[in-house]
Design an enzyme around this catalytic site. Structure first.
Site, PDB file in Angstrom:
ATOM      1  N   ILE A 124       0.473   3.909   1.718  1.00 32.23           N
ATOM      2  CA  ILE A 124       0.729   4.472   3.043  1.00 32.23           C
ATOM      3  C   ILE A 124       1.967   3.867   3.705  1.00 32.23           C
ATOM      4  O   ILE A 124       2.550   4.462   4.616  1.00 32.23           O
ATOM      5  CB  ILE A 124      -0.530   4.326   3.948  1.00 32.23           C
ATOM      6  CG1 ILE A 124      -0.356   5.058   5.281  1.00 32.23           C
ATOM      7  CG2 ILE A 124      -0.891   2.873   4.174  1.00 32.23           C
ATOM      8  CD1 ILE A 124      -0.130   6.527   5.157  1.00 32.23           C
ATOM      9  N   LEU A 143      -4.698  -2.473   4.219  1.00 31.72           N
ATOM     10  CA  LEU A 143      -5.506  -2.960   3.097  1.00 31.72           C
ATOM     11  C   LEU A 143      -6.719  -2.056   2.905  1.00 31.72           C
ATOM     12  O   LEU A 143      -7.038  -1.240   3.780  1.00 31.72           O
ATOM     13  CB  LEU A 143      -5.961  -4.395   3.398  1.00 31.72           C
ATOM     14  CG  LEU A 143      -4.848  -5.437   3.455  1.00 31.72           C
ATOM     15  CD1 LEU A 143      -5.374  -6.761   4.007  1.00 31.72           C
ATOM     16  CD2 LEU A 143      -4.231  -5.630   2.075  1.00 31.72           C
ATOM     17  N   ARG A 172       4.728   4.117   2.717  1.00 28.98           N
ATOM     18  CA  ARG A 172       5.844   5.067   2.565  1.00 28.98           C
ATOM     19  C   ARG A 172       6.028   5.918   3.817  1.00 28.98           C
ATOM     20  O   ARG A 172       7.069   6.546   3.997  1.00 28.98           O
ATOM     21  CB  ARG A 172       5.660   5.939   1.323  1.00 28.98           C
ATOM     22  CG  ARG A 172       4.533   6.933   1.408  1.00 28.98           C
ATOM     23  CD  ARG A 172       4.379   7.695   0.084  1.00 28.98           C
ATOM     24  NE  ARG A 172       3.427   8.783   0.205  1.00 28.98           N
ATOM     25  CZ  ARG A 172       2.112   8.636   0.052  1.00 28.98           C
ATOM     26  NH1 ARG A 172       1.603   7.467  -0.234  1.00 28.98           N
ATOM     27  NH2 ARG A 172       1.307   9.670   0.193  1.00 28.98           N
ATOM     28  N   ARG A 173       5.017   5.971   4.665  1.00 33.73           N
ATOM     29  CA  ARG A 173       5.175   6.680   5.939  1.00 33.73           C
ATOM     30  C   ARG A 173       5.655   5.730   7.048  1.00 33.73           C
ATOM     31  O   ARG A 173       6.324   6.141   7.985  1.00 33.73           O
ATOM     32  CB  ARG A 173       3.830   7.311   6.371  1.00 33.73           C
ATOM     33  CG  ARG A 173       3.277   8.329   5.400  1.00 33.73           C
ATOM     34  CD  ARG A 173       4.216   9.515   5.164  1.00 33.73           C
ATOM     35  NE  ARG A 173       4.780  10.064   6.385  1.00 33.73           N
ATOM     36  CZ  ARG A 173       4.194  11.004   7.119  1.00 33.73           C
ATOM     37  NH1 ARG A 173       3.062  11.521   6.750  1.00 33.73           N
ATOM     38  NH2 ARG A 173       4.781  11.454   8.222  1.00 33.73           N
ATOM     39  N   ALA A 215       0.825  -1.220   0.000  1.00 34.84           N
ATOM     40  CA  ALA A 215       0.000   0.000   0.000  1.00 34.84           C
ATOM     41  C   ALA A 215       0.860   1.271   0.000  1.00 34.84           C
ATOM     42  O   ALA A 215       1.954   1.292   0.558  1.00 34.84           O
ATOM     43  CB  ALA A 215      -0.898  -0.004   1.228  1.00 34.84           C
ATOM     44  N   TYR A 271      -0.910 -12.895   1.448  1.00 30.90           N
ATOM     45  CA  TYR A 271      -0.860 -12.448   2.845  1.00 30.90           C
ATOM     46  C   TYR A 271      -0.768 -13.637   3.813  1.00 30.90           C
ATOM     47  O   TYR A 271      -0.159 -13.536   4.872  1.00 30.90           O
ATOM     48  CB  TYR A 271      -2.083 -11.584   3.172  1.00 30.90           C
ATOM     49  CG  TYR A 271      -2.325 -10.465   2.186  1.00 30.90           C
ATOM     50  CD1 TYR A 271      -1.265  -9.765   1.607  1.00 30.90           C
ATOM     51  CD2 TYR A 271      -3.615 -10.087   1.822  1.00 30.90           C
ATOM     52  CE1 TYR A 271      -1.484  -8.750   0.695  1.00 30.90           C
ATOM     53  CE2 TYR A 271      -3.841  -9.070   0.917  1.00 30.90           C
ATOM     54  CZ  TYR A 271      -2.770  -8.407   0.349  1.00 30.90           C
ATOM     55  OH  TYR A 271      -2.992  -7.389  -0.548  1.00 30.90           O
ATOM     56  N   HIS A 277     -10.241  -5.065   6.338  1.00 32.06           N
ATOM     57  CA  HIS A 277      -9.597  -4.890   7.647  1.00 32.06           C
ATOM     58  C   HIS A 277     -10.015  -5.956   8.652  1.00 32.06           C
ATOM     59  O   HIS A 277      -9.175  -6.516   9.367  1.00 32.06           O
ATOM     60  CB  HIS A 277      -9.907  -3.495   8.210  1.00 32.06           C
ATOM     61  CG  HIS A 277      -9.171  -2.399   7.508  1.00 32.06           C
ATOM     62  ND1 HIS A 277      -9.267  -1.069   7.869  1.00 32.06           N
ATOM     63  CD2 HIS A 277      -8.322  -2.419   6.446  1.00 32.06           C
ATOM     64  CE1 HIS A 277      -8.509  -0.338   7.070  1.00 32.06           C
ATOM     65  NE2 HIS A 277      -7.932  -1.132   6.191  1.00 32.06           N
ATOM     66  N   LYS A 317      -6.848   2.718  10.221  1.00 29.44           N
ATOM     67  CA  LYS A 317      -8.206   3.200  10.441  1.00 29.44           C
ATOM     68  C   LYS A 317      -8.982   3.102   9.159  1.00 29.44           C
ATOM     69  O   LYS A 317      -8.366   3.198   8.093  1.00 29.44           O
ATOM     70  CB  LYS A 317      -8.233   4.635  10.963  1.00 29.44           C
ATOM     71  CG  LYS A 317      -7.291   5.641  10.328  1.00 29.44           C
ATOM     72  CD  LYS A 317      -7.212   5.837   8.859  1.00 29.44           C
ATOM     73  CE  LYS A 317      -8.370   6.413   8.123  1.00 29.44           C
ATOM     74  NZ  LYS A 317      -8.108   6.645   6.677  1.00 29.44           N
ATOM     75  N   ARG A 348      -0.389  -9.507  -3.106  1.00 30.00           N
ATOM     76  CA  ARG A 348      -1.176 -10.494  -3.853  1.00 30.00           C
ATOM     77  C   ARG A 348      -0.363 -11.030  -5.018  1.00 30.00           C
ATOM     78  O   ARG A 348      -0.608 -12.116  -5.504  1.00 30.00           O
ATOM     79  CB  ARG A 348      -2.447  -9.834  -4.398  1.00 30.00           C
ATOM     80  CG  ARG A 348      -3.420  -9.392  -3.347  1.00 30.00           C
ATOM     81  CD  ARG A 348      -4.499  -8.531  -3.968  1.00 30.00           C
ATOM     82  NE  ARG A 348      -3.975  -7.280  -4.496  1.00 30.00           N
ATOM     83  CZ  ARG A 348      -4.670  -6.393  -5.181  1.00 30.00           C
ATOM     84  NH1 ARG A 348      -5.943  -6.614  -5.420  1.00 30.00           N
ATOM     85  NH2 ARG A 348      -4.110  -5.275  -5.617  1.00 30.00           N
TER      86      ARG A 348
END
Ligand SMILES: NC(=O)c1ccc[n+]([C@@H]2O[C@H](COP(=O)([O-])OP(=O)(O)OC[C@H]3O[C@@H](n4cnc5c(N)ncnc54)[C@H](OP(=O)(O)O)[C@@H]3O)[C@@H](O)[C@H]2O)c1
Length: 328
Positions: free
Chosen positions: A15, A74, A17-18, A13, A58, A79, A97, A37
């Site tokens: 995110i 995901l 990268r954070r 994903a 996964y 989730h 979240k 996947r």
């Protein structure tokens, strides 16, 4: 010093990268594995980011004994399922979240985590930032008098038809993606709402492109929020009390930390040191897994948040105010 928490990333994903630099900067967490996947994507991602263990699927990562905990970024619709599977595989979980907007699912996940002796955390990174801690202290400590109203907003223009936020089958939409911050921030300052009223504008892909909500808290405190996926970037938090108003520009991403307190013409600016919310979030997880502290965000917060999201969603469909109800 105990050895670092060995974290696996469930997907490639954006995110991440954070999370990757945050883990790199911390001695408490090490990203040791990634899964995708697609096996070539996992391998390429592992190589690019120096992650030794790259898994196809996964489940393969969940079966990896070298992984202590997983980060789940995901699409929202996955989730609950992957949090459950990760807990069943004996992994601690930090799930992005919203963990879920179904209170029953939320209870079941925390029951499972407790039975297995595992840590489960919903990933609201802004809650870990010193700016949020300071806002809470000021608002609760009387800096604006008695709280009367909390207004929150979050919106930005989502690009690309493939974006998970625009897909109803993946539980996209502004309420779950962005409004969840607005609700969380209002609850942090005002407690649990007694009733909520949500209104939604459905966009061409079938998700709520725009969502507004009003919340009534105990002692007559009111909350108002708006969130949108086709608006210019905006993110604000305002807490209005009997003596003044506290204002935060960028309360969720915390990239320009600082708080303003306005009392009449007087504006007091309270500086806040910048901090990496993701690093603090990961370190909170690592300390909880090590048994040093309780996680900042646990069962009660996640269930209460799911109740409010669920009530807002149903309220918008039925076009009536609703009480957030307890899970069965
Ligand atoms: N806390 C924050 O600041 C923050 C910021 C952004 C997003 N988020 C949350 O993080 C989660 C991911 O957001 P994102 O923007 O990073 O998403 P994204 O880039 O679209 O990534 C989602 C990943 O999920 C995997 N996936 C599995 N099934 C999928 C499907 N059917 N369709 C699309 N992707 C699928 C894909 O990885 P593989 O192909 O590698 O398996 C994909 O890369 C969301 O829950 C979002 O709310 C949090």
């Amino acid at each position: 010093m105990p050895s670092a928490l060995r974290l696996g990333l469930l997907s490639t994903a954006r995110i991440n990268r954070r999370i990757l630099p945050a883990a790199q900067a911390s001695e408490l967490v090490e990203v040791v594995a990634v899964a995708s996947r697609d096996s070539a994507r996992a391998a390429g991602y592992g190589k690019e980011h120096g992650i030794a263990r790259a898994h196809e699927g996964y489940d393969a990562l969940l079966a990896d004994p070298e992984v202590d905990a997983v980060y789940i970024p995901l699409p929202n619709s996955l989730h609950v399922e992957w949090t459950r599977r990760a807990l069943e595989a004996g992994k601690h979980v930090l799930c992005e979240k919203p963990l879920t907007d179904e209170p029953d699912d939320c209870e079941a996940l925390f029951d499972l985590a407790e039975r297995e002796g595992l840590v489960l955390v919903e990933g609201f990174m802004y809650r870990h930032n010193p700016q949020t801690r300071r806002v809470e202290e000021l608002a609760r400590g009387g800096a604006i008098g008695r709280l009367q109203l909390v207004r929150t907003s979050f919106g930005f223009p989502v690009e690309g038809a493939e974006n998970i936020r625009l897909d109803p089958a993946l539980d996209g939409g502004s309420l779950l993606d962005l409004g969840t911050y607005c609700v969380s921030g209002a609850r942090l300052l005002a407690g649990e709402p007694e009733s909520v009223f949500g209104r939604r504008v459905t966009g061409p892909t079938g998700v709520d492109d725009l969502f507004t909500g009003s919340l009534v808290f105990p002692e007559g405190v009111h909350g108002l929020f708006d969130c949108g996926l086709r608006v210019p970037f905006r993110a604000t938090l305002e807490a209005v009390g009997t003596e003044g108003a506290l204002f935060v520009d960028d309360p969720w991403l915390c990239r320009r930390p600082g708080i303003e307190i306005r009392r009449g013409d007087d504006v007091e600016r309270i500086p806040v040191e910048p901090a990496d919310s993701f690093r603090l979030e990961l370190e909170d997880l690592a300390r909880a897994v090590a048994g040093e502290t309780e996680p900042l965000l646990g069962r009660d917060d996640a269930i209460a948040q799911a109740r409010v999201l669920s009530a807002l969603r149903r309220s918008a469909v039925q076009n009536i105010p609703l009480r957030p109800i307890a899970a069965r």
